[in-house]
Scaffold this active site. Structure first.
Site, PDB file in Angstrom:
ATOM      1  N   SER A  99       0.834  -1.195   0.000  1.00 17.84           N
ATOM      2  CA  SER A  99       0.000   0.000   0.000  1.00 17.84           C
ATOM      3  C   SER A  99       0.874   1.253   0.000  1.00 17.84           C
ATOM      4  O   SER A  99       1.980   1.245   0.563  1.00 17.84           O
ATOM      5  CB  SER A  99      -0.857  -0.015   1.269  1.00 17.84           C
ATOM      6  OG  SER A  99      -1.427   1.246   1.483  1.00 17.84           O
TER       7      SER A  99
ATOM      8  N   TYR B 260      -1.758  -0.948  11.017  1.00 22.30           N
ATOM      9  CA  TYR B 260      -2.020  -1.505   9.683  1.00 22.30           C
ATOM     10  C   TYR B 260      -0.854  -1.171   8.745  1.00 22.30           C
ATOM     11  O   TYR B 260      -0.275  -2.051   8.094  1.00 22.30           O
ATOM     12  CB  TYR B 260      -3.338  -0.954   9.102  1.00 22.30           C
ATOM     13  CG  TYR B 260      -3.469  -1.229   7.623  1.00 22.30           C
ATOM     14  CD1 TYR B 260      -3.673  -2.532   7.165  1.00 22.30           C
ATOM     15  CD2 TYR B 260      -3.348  -0.210   6.676  1.00 22.30           C
ATOM     16  CE1 TYR B 260      -3.764  -2.802   5.799  1.00 22.30           C
ATOM     17  CE2 TYR B 260      -3.433  -0.468   5.315  1.00 22.30           C
ATOM     18  CZ  TYR B 260      -3.639  -1.763   4.880  1.00 22.30           C
ATOM     19  OH  TYR B 260      -3.711  -2.034   3.528  1.00 22.30           O
TER      20      TYR B 260
ATOM     21  N   LYS C  80       2.152  -3.606   6.891  1.00 23.49           N
ATOM     22  CA  LYS C  80       2.508  -3.669   5.463  1.00 23.49           C
ATOM     23  C   LYS C  80       4.002  -3.402   5.297  1.00 23.49           C
ATOM     24  O   LYS C  80       4.691  -4.065   4.517  1.00 23.49           O
ATOM     25  CB  LYS C  80       1.696  -2.643   4.658  1.00 23.49           C
ATOM     26  CG  LYS C  80       0.234  -2.979   4.534  1.00 23.49           C
ATOM     27  CD  LYS C  80       0.013  -4.120   3.566  1.00 23.49           C
ATOM     28  CE  LYS C  80      -1.401  -4.637   3.596  1.00 23.49           C
ATOM     29  NZ  LYS C  80      -1.592  -5.913   2.912  1.00 23.49           N
TER      30      LYS C  80
HETATM   31  P1  NAD Z   1     -10.871  -7.310   1.541  1.00 18.93           P
HETATM   32  O1  NAD Z   1     -11.033  -7.329   3.023  1.00 18.93           O
HETATM   33  O2  NAD Z   1     -12.057  -7.069   0.706  1.00 18.93           O
HETATM   34  O3  NAD Z   1     -10.208  -8.696   1.064  1.00 18.93           O
HETATM   35  C1  NAD Z   1      -9.312  -9.423   1.857  1.00 18.93           C
HETATM   36  C2  NAD Z   1      -9.779 -10.873   1.854  1.00 18.93           C
HETATM   37  O4  NAD Z   1      -8.868 -11.637   2.644  1.00 18.93           O
HETATM   38  C3  NAD Z   1     -11.170 -11.065   2.462  1.00 18.93           C
HETATM   39  O5  NAD Z   1     -11.957 -11.838   1.579  1.00 18.93           O
HETATM   40  C4  NAD Z   1     -10.916 -11.802   3.763  1.00 18.93           C
HETATM   41  O6  NAD Z   1     -11.969 -12.671   4.085  1.00 18.93           O
HETATM   42  C5  NAD Z   1      -9.618 -12.527   3.468  1.00 18.93           C
HETATM   43  N1  NAD Z   1      -8.758 -12.805   4.635  1.00 18.93           N
HETATM   44  C6  NAD Z   1      -8.363 -11.947   5.592  1.00 18.93           C
HETATM   45  N2  NAD Z   1      -7.556 -12.562   6.474  1.00 18.93           N
HETATM   46  C7  NAD Z   1      -7.415 -13.840   6.032  1.00 18.93           C
HETATM   47  C8  NAD Z   1      -6.689 -14.971   6.491  1.00 18.93           C
HETATM   48  N3  NAD Z   1      -5.955 -14.910   7.604  1.00 18.93           N
HETATM   49  N4  NAD Z   1      -6.762 -16.110   5.796  1.00 18.93           N
HETATM   50  C9  NAD Z   1      -7.515 -16.194   4.673  1.00 18.93           C
HETATM   51  N5  NAD Z   1      -8.226 -15.166   4.191  1.00 18.93           N
HETATM   52  C10 NAD Z   1      -8.165 -14.002   4.849  1.00 18.93           C
HETATM   53  O7  NAD Z   1      -9.704  -6.270   1.207  1.00 18.93           O
HETATM   54  P2  NAD Z   1      -9.242  -5.664  -0.190  1.00 18.93           P
HETATM   55  O8  NAD Z   1      -9.643  -4.246  -0.227  1.00 18.93           O
HETATM   56  O9  NAD Z   1      -9.626  -6.555  -1.294  1.00 18.93           O
HETATM   57  O10 NAD Z   1      -7.678  -5.685   0.030  1.00 18.93           O
HETATM   58  C11 NAD Z   1      -6.869  -6.753  -0.416  1.00 18.93           C
HETATM   59  C12 NAD Z   1      -5.424  -6.493  -0.010  1.00 18.93           C
HETATM   60  O11 NAD Z   1      -4.990  -5.254  -0.547  1.00 18.93           O
HETATM   61  C13 NAD Z   1      -5.227  -6.393   1.514  1.00 18.93           C
HETATM   62  O12 NAD Z   1      -4.002  -7.013   1.842  1.00 18.93           O
HETATM   63  C14 NAD Z   1      -5.141  -4.893   1.753  1.00 18.93           C
HETATM   64  O13 NAD Z   1      -4.378  -4.573   2.875  1.00 18.93           O
HETATM   65  C15 NAD Z   1      -4.461  -4.432   0.470  1.00 18.93           C
HETATM   66  N6  NAD Z   1      -4.740  -3.022   0.161  1.00 18.93           N
HETATM   67  C16 NAD Z   1      -6.049  -2.603   0.072  1.00 18.93           C
HETATM   68  C17 NAD Z   1      -6.331  -1.267  -0.175  1.00 18.93           C
HETATM   69  C18 NAD Z   1      -7.767  -0.773  -0.227  1.00 18.93           C
HETATM   70  O14 NAD Z   1      -7.978   0.415  -0.071  1.00 18.93           O
HETATM   71  N7  NAD Z   1      -8.752  -1.621  -0.455  1.00 18.93           N
HETATM   72  C19 NAD Z   1      -5.276  -0.364  -0.352  1.00 18.93           C
HETATM   73  C20 NAD Z   1      -3.965  -0.820  -0.285  1.00 18.93           C
HETATM   74  C21 NAD Z   1      -3.713  -2.166  -0.030  1.00 18.93           C
END
Ligand code: NAD
Ligand code: UDP
Length: 336
Positions: A124, A149, A153
């Site tokens: 991120s 958080y 990362k």
């Molecule tokens: P999200 O919460 O929609 O998706 C994450 C998925 O991971 C979920 O389906 C959840 O059930 C699953 N999960 C969480 N912990 C788990 C575990 N221990 N074992 C198995 N499954 C698990 O989030 P997203 O927005 O799709 O984000 C995906 C990734 O991108 C994350 O790592 C997040 O930190 C990163 N990210 C997101 C954003 C944003 O703004 N959405 C920005 C930068 C980085």
């Protein structure tokens, strides 16, 4: 090519699975459904005619990891699974470090045992903290993060750097996302936050559909053109394609590869409100409120490295992001 997609039922993972299938790749999903619903699988099928193999389980469960690597011949892993709510991470740091840091280490250890050498990690722009200048390129210093958080990362990035150094045959790609928003243009798939949304776009969408009364605009006294915070919003479909571009360009090339995924353009909170009003055809009620602690004034990406080395560029503008979010939200006012 078979790719293990951890967190593939989530917001970014589900859109990436759709684009992977369209590109002829075979996603295998591991997700514990802690922040997603099984209905996502049907939506993937509706859009692509294919249902990915789905393992319901946790990345911290070594048994299920070993089972997947022995049952499926996995070529690469895209690792989305993790917890992502900044505020919650301040309340529950242990859970965040356990899931995000320990979970990633468990995953990589299982990959190494199985001889799988290619990993793409969801990082991120938060790892840059409050940057001295914008746009932010990949050499901008990282680590000046302000919450658990972001620190998780940053820690994972540093662990992966050391792991790749010690195992030079590995290809590890850190993708630093800016602000992912939008939904599949069909309106079938989108972001489905549980509880009160933390992020701007899903909050605006819920105001637009009548689930919330008004948007709180966090600060209008930043040193930005209209005083509200400026971010680099990137359409989730572009972001999804960025993962495929990364797999194609560097997924088989050993080394540590780092890319910003953004549009290179900043938009303010009020510009996003305007774009959404245009998309939904009515005003979005908002109130000007004090700044949210820990927020920075502005942040957008220098995307030239991804353009040059991944041959990838974001295609969609803020208008498309708002229109697609609205199509999803109005067709699915309560989410999945
Ligand atoms: P999200 O919460 O929609 O998706 C994450 C998925 O991971 C979920 O389906 C959840 O059930 C699953 N999960 C969480 N912990 C788990 C575990 N221990 N074992 C198995 N499954 C698990 O989030 P997203 O927005 O799709 O984000 C995906 C990734 O991108 C994350 O790592 C997040 O930190 C990163 N990210 C997101 C954003 C944003 O703004 N959405 C920005 C930068 C980085
Ligand atoms: N924001 C806002 N009201 C909200 C949520 C967010 O004004 O209810 C602002 C926030 O202060 C920031 C921008 O919108 O300037 C993007 O915030 P978001 O939480 O979506 O992303 P991040 O802070 O991670 O960049």
């Amino acid at each position: 090519m078979k790719v293990l997609v951890t967190g593939g039922m989530g917001y970014i993972g589900s859109h990436t699975c759709v684009q992977m299938i369209e590109a002829g790749l075979e996603p295998v999903i591991l997700d514990n459904l802690c922040n997603s619903k099984e209905a996502v699988l049907e939506r993937i099928n509706q859009l692509t005619g294919k249902t990915p193999v789905f393992y319901q389980g946790d990345i911290r469960d070594r048994e299920i990891l070993d089972q997947i690597f022995s049952e499926q011949s996995i070529d690469s892993v895209i690792h989305f699974a993790g917890l992502k709510a900044v505020g919650e991470s301040v309340e529950k740091p242990l859970e965040y470090y356990d899931n995000n840091v320990h979970g990633t280490l468990m995953l990589v250890d299982a990959m190494k045992s199985a001889g799988v050498n290619s990993l793409v990690f969801s990082s991120s722009a938060t790892v840059y903290g409050d940057p001295a200048e914008v746009p932010i390129n990949e050499n901008t210093p990282t680590g000046n993060v302000t919450n658990p958080y972001g620190r998780s990362k940053y820690m994972v990035e540093e662990c992966l750097r050391d792991i790749q150094y010690a195992a030079p045959e590995m290809s590890i790609t850190l993708l630093r996302y800016f602000n992912p928003v939008g939904a599949h243009p069909s309106g079938t798939m989108g972001e489905d936050p549980q509880g009160i949304p933390n992020n701007l776009m899903p909050f605006i969408a819920q105001v637009a559909v009548g689930r919330r009364e008004f948007l709180s605009v966090f600060g209008n006294d930043y040193p930005t053109p209209d005083g509200t915070g400026v971010r680099d919003y990137i359409h989730v479909m572009d972001l999804a394609d960025g993962h495929i571009a990364a797999l194609n360009a560097v997924g088989k090339k050993d080394g540590l590869h780092i890319f910003n995924l953004g549009t290179g353009k900043g938009s303010s909170v009020l510009e996003m409100v305007d774009a959404f009003s245009d998309a939904c055809g009515h005003d979005i009620a908002y109130k000007l409120c004090p700044r949210r602690p820990g927020d920075i004034a502005e942040c957008w990406a220098d995307t030239s490295k991804a353009t040059k080395e991944l041959n990838w560029e974001a295609k969609f503008d803020v208008k498309a992001m708002a229109a697609d979010t609205w199509r999803w939200q109005s067709a699915n006012p309560k989410g999945y």
